[in-house]
Write a protein that holds these residues in place. Structure first.
Motif, mmCIF file in Angstrom:
data_model
loop_
_atom_site.group_PDB
_atom_site.id
_atom_site.type_symbol
_atom_site.label_atom_id
_atom_site.label_comp_id
_atom_site.label_asym_id
_atom_site.label_seq_id
_atom_site.Cartn_x
_atom_site.Cartn_y
_atom_site.Cartn_z
ATOM 1 N N ASP A 24 0.849 -1.191 0.000
ATOM 2 C CA ASP A 24 0.000 0.000 0.000
ATOM 3 C C ASP A 24 0.883 1.240 0.000
ATOM 4 O O ASP A 24 1.767 1.374 0.853
ATOM 5 C CB ASP A 24 -0.915 -0.001 1.227
ATOM 6 C CG ASP A 24 -1.924 1.122 1.163
ATOM 7 O OD1 ASP A 24 -2.706 1.160 0.205
ATOM 8 O OD2 ASP A 24 -1.920 1.971 2.082
ATOM 9 N N SER A 66 -1.688 -0.768 -3.949
ATOM 10 C CA SER A 66 -2.873 0.036 -3.679
ATOM 11 C C SER A 66 -2.393 1.392 -3.171
ATOM 12 O O SER A 66 -1.215 1.570 -2.864
ATOM 13 C CB SER A 66 -3.772 -0.640 -2.642
ATOM 14 O OG SER A 66 -3.073 -0.795 -1.411
ATOM 15 N N THR A 92 -4.885 -2.178 -7.133
ATOM 16 C CA THR A 92 -6.039 -2.977 -6.717
ATOM 17 C C THR A 92 -7.179 -2.086 -6.278
ATOM 18 O O THR A 92 -8.341 -2.418 -6.474
ATOM 19 C CB THR A 92 -5.688 -3.936 -5.566
ATOM 20 O OG1 THR A 92 -5.219 -3.166 -4.449
ATOM 21 C CG2 THR A 92 -4.639 -4.944 -5.997
ATOM 22 N N HIS A 93 -6.839 -0.946 -5.655
ATOM 23 C CA HIS A 93 -7.859 -0.010 -5.192
ATOM 24 C C HIS A 93 -7.187 1.277 -4.729
ATOM 25 O O HIS A 93 -5.968 1.327 -4.566
ATOM 26 C CB HIS A 93 -8.686 -0.602 -4.038
ATOM 27 C CG HIS A 93 -7.884 -0.863 -2.804
ATOM 28 N ND1 HIS A 93 -7.273 -2.064 -2.558
ATOM 29 C CD2 HIS A 93 -7.591 -0.066 -1.748
ATOM 30 C CE1 HIS A 93 -6.632 -2.006 -1.397
ATOM 31 N NE2 HIS A 93 -6.805 -0.799 -0.885
ATOM 32 N N ALA A 95 -7.950 3.887 -1.511
ATOM 33 C CA ALA A 95 -8.723 4.256 -0.323
ATOM 34 C C ALA A 95 -8.604 5.771 -0.188
ATOM 35 O O ALA A 95 -7.501 6.304 -0.062
ATOM 36 C CB ALA A 95 -8.185 3.550 0.920
ATOM 37 N N ARG A 118 -14.556 9.914 -7.332
ATOM 38 C CA ARG A 118 -15.118 8.596 -7.653
ATOM 39 C C ARG A 118 -15.488 8.497 -9.127
ATOM 40 O O ARG A 118 -15.234 7.492 -9.773
ATOM 41 C CB ARG A 118 -16.345 8.335 -6.772
ATOM 42 C CG ARG A 118 -16.975 6.962 -6.981
ATOM 43 C CD ARG A 118 -18.262 6.834 -6.199
ATOM 44 N NE ARG A 118 -19.332 7.618 -6.755
ATOM 45 C CZ ARG A 118 -20.109 7.237 -7.768
ATOM 46 N NH1 ARG A 118 -19.930 6.076 -8.335
ATOM 47 N NH2 ARG A 118 -21.075 8.018 -8.214
ATOM 48 N N CYS A 121 -12.177 8.345 -11.266
ATOM 49 C CA CYS A 121 -11.217 7.295 -10.958
ATOM 50 C C CYS A 121 -11.621 5.971 -11.605
ATOM 51 O O CYS A 121 -12.780 5.561 -11.524
ATOM 52 C CB CYS A 121 -11.114 7.122 -9.444
ATOM 53 S SG CYS A 121 -9.851 5.940 -8.969
ATOM 54 N N HIS A 123 -10.295 3.064 -10.753
ATOM 55 C CA HIS A 123 -10.017 1.982 -9.808
ATOM 56 C C HIS A 123 -11.165 1.791 -8.824
ATOM 57 O O HIS A 123 -11.981 2.690 -8.623
ATOM 58 C CB HIS A 123 -8.735 2.277 -9.020
ATOM 59 C CG HIS A 123 -7.537 2.409 -9.875
ATOM 60 N ND1 HIS A 123 -6.984 1.351 -10.559
ATOM 61 C CD2 HIS A 123 -6.769 3.491 -10.173
ATOM 62 C CE1 HIS A 123 -5.932 1.764 -11.231
ATOM 63 N NE2 HIS A 123 -5.785 3.062 -11.023
ATOM 64 N N LYS A 124 -11.180 0.633 -8.208
ATOM 65 C CA LYS A 124 -12.096 0.380 -7.097
ATOM 66 C C LYS A 124 -11.775 1.407 -5.999
ATOM 67 O O LYS A 124 -10.612 1.672 -5.709
ATOM 68 C CB LYS A 124 -11.871 -1.041 -6.579
ATOM 69 C CG LYS A 124 -12.691 -1.389 -5.371
ATOM 70 C CD LYS A 124 -12.364 -2.825 -4.943
ATOM 71 C CE LYS A 124 -13.057 -3.152 -3.648
ATOM 72 N NZ LYS A 124 -12.691 -4.512 -3.211
ATOM 73 N N ILE A 125 -12.827 1.976 -5.420
ATOM 74 C CA ILE A 125 -12.665 2.993 -4.381
ATOM 75 C C ILE A 125 -13.102 2.424 -3.037
ATOM 76 O O ILE A 125 -14.152 1.801 -2.933
ATOM 77 C CB ILE A 125 -13.529 4.241 -4.687
ATOM 78 C CG1 ILE A 125 -13.181 4.837 -6.042
ATOM 79 C CG2 ILE A 125 -13.417 5.281 -3.583
ATOM 80 C CD1 ILE A 125 -11.869 5.537 -6.095
ATOM 81 N N ILE A 126 -12.293 2.699 -2.027
ATOM 82 C CA ILE A 126 -12.659 2.408 -0.645
ATOM 83 C C ILE A 126 -12.776 3.751 0.057
ATOM 84 O O ILE A 126 -11.863 4.573 -0.005
ATOM 85 C CB ILE A 126 -11.607 1.516 0.041
ATOM 86 C CG1 ILE A 126 -11.539 0.166 -0.663
ATOM 87 C CG2 ILE A 126 -11.924 1.357 1.527
ATOM 88 C CD1 ILE A 126 -10.453 -0.751 -0.153
ATOM 89 N N ASN A 149 -16.881 -1.009 -0.387
ATOM 90 C CA ASN A 149 -15.994 -1.136 0.763
ATOM 91 C C ASN A 149 -15.785 0.198 1.459
ATOM 92 O O ASN A 149 -15.703 1.242 0.815
ATOM 93 C CB ASN A 149 -14.638 -1.698 0.331
ATOM 94 C CG ASN A 149 -14.778 -3.067 -0.274
ATOM 95 O OD1 ASN A 149 -14.856 -3.203 -1.487
ATOM 96 N ND2 ASN A 149 -14.833 -4.096 0.546
#
Length: 188
Positions: A24, A66, A92-93, A95, A118, A121, A123-126, A149
């Protein structure tokens, strides 16, 4: 840190010693002794340094990376200069804590800026920030139902039983709350 060679060394150590497959990249820490040296959220105004770090990830295709970040260090739109770099990096994401580093944990999170980030972006957002109670989490989930998440930070530190409240139909008793809180803080 902000040095690609140090990140590469960390990636090598993670692979060789701990056999970790994910690293990370911290661009979120607002603690002044960290950020004032261009690390954590203090890295966000430095587009070239961020680009070098993201480029360094390509030397480790066997690892996943990440990013944990804030909107910026001094200004809430610093992320805009970085979004293309982040989108062009295999992550991967991300955050995101939607505050600026200089705020540390004061003031409100910027939900409008979170929404803008969001939407831009790839990528997957946390989501991370101001999730201190079950009601906070439920309110966030109703506002952003596609965000799968969340990351609990200070809310979990203050209420170590918060995750139990989210996953159980039965709330813990006061004695269980006290017991878990003491055990958690003693472990720190």
């Amino acid at each position: 840190g902000h040095e690609p060679d140090i990140m590469a060394e960390a990636a090598q150590i993670a692979l060789e010693i701990s056999h970790a497959a994910i690293l990370d990249i911290n661009m979120g820490c607002p603690f002044p002794p960290v950020a004032l040296h261009g690390r954590g959220s203090g890295l966000l105004p430095h587009k070239e340094m961020v680009a070098e770090l993201m480029q360094a990830t390509k030397a480790y295709p066997e690892m996943q990376f990440s990013v944990k970040m804030r909107l910026g260090w001094q200004e809430p739109d610093e992320w805009r200069e970085l979004i293309d770099i982040l989108n062009d990096t295999t992550l991967t994401h991300i955050a995101l804590h939607p505050r600026i580093g200089r705020q540390q944990y004061k003031g409100s999170v910027d939900i409008k800026a979170f929404e803008e980030f969001r939407l831009k972006c790839s990528h997957k957002i946390i989501y991370n920030g101001e999730l201190n109670t079950v009601a906070d989490i439920e309110r966030f989930k109703s506002q952003f139902p596609t965000i799968e998440n969340i990351m609990l930070g200070r809310g979990l530190l203050a209420r170590p039983y918060l995750s139990t409240l989210l996953t159980s139909d039965k709330a813990p008793s006061n004695s269980e709350i006290i017991e878990r809180t003491h055990a958690f803080h003693n472990a720190l």
